[in-house]
Write a protein that holds these residues in place. Structure first.
Motif, PDB file in Angstrom:
ATOM      1  N   PRO A 177      -3.530   4.370  -7.598  1.00  0.00           N
ATOM      2  CA  PRO A 177      -4.620   4.700  -6.672  1.00  0.00           C
ATOM      3  C   PRO A 177      -4.714   3.660  -5.551  1.00  0.00           C
ATOM      4  CG  PRO A 177      -5.494   3.949  -8.790  1.00  0.00           C
ATOM      5  CD  PRO A 177      -4.010   4.041  -8.939  1.00  0.00           C
ATOM      6  N   ASP A 178      -5.240   4.100  -4.412  1.00  0.00           N
ATOM      7  CA  ASP A 178      -5.336   3.213  -3.254  1.00  0.00           C
ATOM      8  C   ASP A 178      -6.180   1.971  -3.528  1.00  0.00           C
ATOM      9  OD1 ASP A 178      -3.738   4.856  -1.741  1.00  0.00           O
ATOM     10  OD2 ASP A 178      -5.397   5.806  -0.669  1.00  0.00           O
ATOM     11  N   ASN A 179      -7.180   2.075  -4.388  1.00  0.00           N
ATOM     12  CA  ASN A 179      -8.046   0.919  -4.634  1.00  0.00           C
ATOM     13  C   ASN A 179      -7.482  -0.038  -5.685  1.00  0.00           C
ATOM     14  OD1 ASN A 179      -8.440   2.467  -6.902  1.00  0.00           O
ATOM     15  ND2 ASN A 179     -10.667   2.478  -6.781  1.00  0.00           N
ATOM     16  N   PHE A 180      -6.323   0.252  -6.229  1.00  0.00           N
ATOM     17  CA  PHE A 180      -5.688  -0.653  -7.188  1.00  0.00           C
ATOM     18  C   PHE A 180      -5.170  -1.865  -6.434  1.00  0.00           C
ATOM     19  CE2 PHE A 180      -2.493  -2.309 -10.039  1.00  0.00           C
ATOM     20  CZ  PHE A 180      -3.066  -2.118 -11.281  1.00  0.00           C
ATOM     21  N   GLU A 181      -5.395  -3.045  -6.977  1.00  0.00           N
ATOM     22  CA  GLU A 181      -5.007  -4.282  -6.292  1.00  0.00           C
ATOM     23  C   GLU A 181      -3.823  -4.951  -6.981  1.00  0.00           C
ATOM     24  OE1 GLU A 181      -6.207  -5.716  -3.483  1.00  0.00           O
ATOM     25  OE2 GLU A 181      -7.525  -3.974  -3.199  1.00  0.00           O
ATOM     26  N   PHE A 182      -2.789  -5.217  -6.217  1.00  0.00           N
ATOM     27  CA  PHE A 182      -1.682  -6.046  -6.672  1.00  0.00           C
ATOM     28  C   PHE A 182      -1.918  -7.421  -6.068  1.00  0.00           C
ATOM     29  CE2 PHE A 182       0.127  -1.831  -7.045  1.00  0.00           C
ATOM     30  CZ  PHE A 182       0.775  -1.914  -8.266  1.00  0.00           C
ATOM     31  N   VAL A 183      -2.075  -8.426  -6.924  1.00  0.00           N
ATOM     32  CA  VAL A 183      -2.378  -9.768  -6.424  1.00  0.00           C
ATOM     33  C   VAL A 183      -1.089 -10.558  -6.222  1.00  0.00           C
ATOM     34  CG1 VAL A 183      -4.678  -9.833  -7.422  1.00  0.00           C
ATOM     35  CG2 VAL A 183      -2.746 -10.620  -8.776  1.00  0.00           C
ATOM     36  N   ASP A 184      -1.217 -11.724  -5.704  1.00  0.00           N
ATOM     37  CA  ASP A 184      -0.118 -12.620  -5.366  1.00  0.00           C
ATOM     38  C   ASP A 184       0.526 -12.171  -4.065  1.00  0.00           C
ATOM     39  OD1 ASP A 184      -0.583 -14.267  -7.591  1.00  0.00           O
ATOM     40  OD2 ASP A 184       0.736 -13.088  -8.860  1.00  0.00           O
ATOM     41  N   ASN A 185       1.834 -12.021  -4.067  1.00  0.00           N
ATOM     42  CA  ASN A 185       2.522 -11.724  -2.810  1.00  0.00           C
ATOM     43  C   ASN A 185       3.288 -10.409  -2.893  1.00  0.00           C
ATOM     44  OD1 ASN A 185       5.068 -12.240  -4.077  1.00  0.00           O
ATOM     45  ND2 ASN A 185       4.715 -14.425  -3.802  1.00  0.00           N
TER      46      ASN A 185
ATOM     47  N   GLY B 171       0.819  -1.214   0.000  1.00  0.00           N
ATOM     48  CA  GLY B 171       0.000   0.000   0.000  1.00  0.00           C
ATOM     49  C   GLY B 171       0.851   1.261   0.000  1.00  0.00           C
ATOM     50  N   GLU B 172       1.945   1.235   0.749  1.00  0.00           N
ATOM     51  CA  GLU B 172       2.848   2.391   0.793  1.00  0.00           C
ATOM     52  C   GLU B 172       3.631   2.515  -0.508  1.00  0.00           C
ATOM     53  OE1 GLU B 172       3.691   2.379   5.595  1.00  0.00           O
ATOM     54  OE2 GLU B 172       4.683   0.884   4.335  1.00  0.00           O
ATOM     55  N   LEU B 173       4.118   1.400  -1.026  1.00  0.00           N
ATOM     56  CA  LEU B 173       4.864   1.442  -2.282  1.00  0.00           C
ATOM     57  C   LEU B 173       3.992   1.907  -3.445  1.00  0.00           C
ATOM     58  CD1 LEU B 173       6.945  -1.831  -1.916  1.00  0.00           C
ATOM     59  CD2 LEU B 173       7.833   0.512  -1.901  1.00  0.00           C
ATOM     60  N   GLN B 174       2.741   1.459  -3.477  1.00  0.00           N
ATOM     61  CA  GLN B 174       1.886   1.877  -4.586  1.00  0.00           C
ATOM     62  C   GLN B 174       1.587   3.369  -4.504  1.00  0.00           C
ATOM     63  OE1 GLN B 174      -1.446  -0.888  -3.903  1.00  0.00           O
ATOM     64  NE2 GLN B 174      -2.813   0.864  -4.150  1.00  0.00           N
ATOM     65  N   ARG B 175       1.529   3.942  -3.315  1.00  0.00           N
ATOM     66  CA  ARG B 175       1.379   5.393  -3.180  1.00  0.00           C
ATOM     67  C   ARG B 175       2.600   6.106  -3.753  1.00  0.00           C
ATOM     68  NH1 ARG B 175      -1.571   8.159   1.092  1.00  0.00           N
ATOM     69  NH2 ARG B 175      -3.697   7.371   0.959  1.00  0.00           N
ATOM     70  N   LEU B 176       3.800   5.573  -3.451  1.00  0.00           N
ATOM     71  CA  LEU B 176       5.020   6.194  -3.962  1.00  0.00           C
ATOM     72  C   LEU B 176       5.126   6.078  -5.478  1.00  0.00           C
ATOM     73  CD1 LEU B 176       7.639   5.096  -1.281  1.00  0.00           C
ATOM     74  CD2 LEU B 176       6.440   7.292  -1.470  1.00  0.00           C
ATOM     75  N   ALA B 177       4.402   5.135  -6.056  1.00  0.00           N
ATOM     76  CA  ALA B 177       4.416   4.952  -7.504  1.00  0.00           C
ATOM     77  C   ALA B 177       3.205   5.592  -8.183  1.00  0.00           C
ATOM     78  CB  ALA B 177       4.468   3.461  -7.841  1.00  0.00           C
ATOM     79  N   SER B 178       2.351   6.247  -7.417  1.00  0.00           N
ATOM     80  CA  SER B 178       1.166   6.985  -7.885  1.00  0.00           C
ATOM     81  C   SER B 178       0.008   6.101  -8.326  1.00  0.00           C
ATOM     82  CB  SER B 178       1.511   8.012  -8.973  1.00  0.00           C
ATOM     83  OG  SER B 178       1.664   7.452 -10.254  1.00  0.00           O
TER      84      SER B 178
ATOM     85  N   HIS C 136       6.509  -9.778  -3.011  1.00  0.00           N
ATOM     86  CA  HIS C 136       7.585  -9.747  -4.007  1.00  0.00           C
ATOM     87  C   HIS C 136       7.035  -9.481  -5.405  1.00  0.00           C
ATOM     88  CE1 HIS C 136      10.872 -10.878  -1.354  1.00  0.00           C
ATOM     89  NE2 HIS C 136      10.043 -11.730  -0.784  1.00  0.00           N
ATOM     90  N   CYS C 137       5.921 -10.111  -5.749  1.00  0.00           N
ATOM     91  CA  CYS C 137       5.301  -9.878  -7.061  1.00  0.00           C
ATOM     92  C   CYS C 137       4.825  -8.431  -7.180  1.00  0.00           C
ATOM     93  CB  CYS C 137       4.132 -10.831  -7.292  1.00  0.00           C
ATOM     94  SG  CYS C 137       4.634 -12.538  -7.534  1.00  0.00           S
ATOM     95  N   GLY C 138       4.260  -7.890  -6.104  1.00  0.00           N
ATOM     96  CA  GLY C 138       3.815  -6.497  -6.117  1.00  0.00           C
ATOM     97  C   GLY C 138       4.962  -5.536  -6.329  1.00  0.00           C
ATOM     98  N   VAL C 139       6.075  -5.771  -5.632  1.00  0.00           N
ATOM     99  CA  VAL C 139       7.264  -4.918  -5.797  1.00  0.00           C
ATOM    100  C   VAL C 139       7.757  -5.006  -7.236  1.00  0.00           C
ATOM    101  CG1 VAL C 139       9.670  -4.584  -5.114  1.00  0.00           C
ATOM    102  CG2 VAL C 139       7.942  -5.053  -3.379  1.00  0.00           C
ATOM    103  N   GLU C 140       7.785  -6.204  -7.800  1.00  0.00           N
ATOM    104  CA  GLU C 140       8.236  -6.385  -9.182  1.00  0.00           C
ATOM    105  C   GLU C 140       7.346  -5.613 -10.153  1.00  0.00           C
ATOM    106  OE1 GLU C 140       8.377 -10.042 -12.279  1.00  0.00           O
ATOM    107  OE2 GLU C 140       9.416 -10.368 -10.366  1.00  0.00           O
ATOM    108  N   ARG C 141       6.045  -5.696  -9.972  1.00  0.00           N
ATOM    109  CA  ARG C 141       5.118  -4.995 -10.876  1.00  0.00           C
ATOM    110  C   ARG C 141       5.244  -3.486 -10.745  1.00  0.00           C
ATOM    111  NH1 ARG C 141       1.406  -9.618  -9.280  1.00  0.00           N
ATOM    112  NH2 ARG C 141       1.647 -11.009 -11.055  1.00  0.00           N
TER     113      ARG C 141
END
Length: 171
Positions: free
Chosen positions: A120-128, A111-118, A130-135
């Motif tokens: 939106p808060d309701n965007f979902e990164f699935v899996d785990n 949630g914090e990383l996705q804010r730093l990448a702009s 590590h996968c979220g950081v990669e995306r």
């Protein structure tokens, strides 16, 4: 990216080109604002999502050894953020690195990383995590891309002559 509403010091090379026959000069958007800080970006983050790796004694030691806004002296990719600065680029692979919270001995959660990448808060990164950081690391920050697309639409495409589309005699 930090001049286009993305709280991250991330450089991306984006080419904007136009066909010569249109007689339009290629251009790029102008900066939209002063850079966001980590504090600006992480205000009211309520959606604590997938957390990073567990806090081991070694990671807590590395957090304590690293000053805010700097990289660890041995693990250069491990960076402790400063509330008053723009976040460094989020890399595709965290490995032995990553972004550490300024005040807590931990890596940032998704949630914090996705804010730093702009994102939106309701965007979902699935899996785990590590996968979220990669995306996130592979992405062009959405607000940067929006600024470029808006510039192309309003500055370049708006200058084009309308093209008539018609059928030839042969159909």
């Amino acid at each position: 990216a930090m001049c286009f509403n993305v709280p991250q010091s991330r450089e991306r090379m984006i080419f904007v080109g136009v066909r010569e026959d249109l007689g339009i000069e290629p251009s790029h958007p102008r900066a939209e604002r002063k850079p966001w800080t980590v504090e600006d970006a992480l205000q009211n983050v309520a959606n604590r999502k997938q957390t990073g790796e567990h806090i081991t004694p070694l990671r807590a030691k590395r957090w304590a050894e690293t000053k805010c806004g700097e990289s660890h002296h041995e693990r250069f990719a491990l960076q402790r953020l400063s509330w008053n600065k723009t976040a460094p680029t989020i890399l595709k692979v965290s490995g032995s690195g990553g972004h550490m919270h300024p005040d807590e001995a931990r890596l940032l959660d998704i949630g914090e990383l996705q804010r730093l990448a702009s994102f939106p808060d309701n965007f979902e990164f699935v899996d785990n995590w590590h996968c979220g950081v990669e995306r996130i690391g592979n992405s062009v920050p959405p607000l940067l891309m929006r600024s470029i697309a808006k510039h192309v639409r309003e500055t370049i495409l708006a200058l084009q002559e309308p093209v008539e589309i018609g059928l030839s005699k042969n159909g």
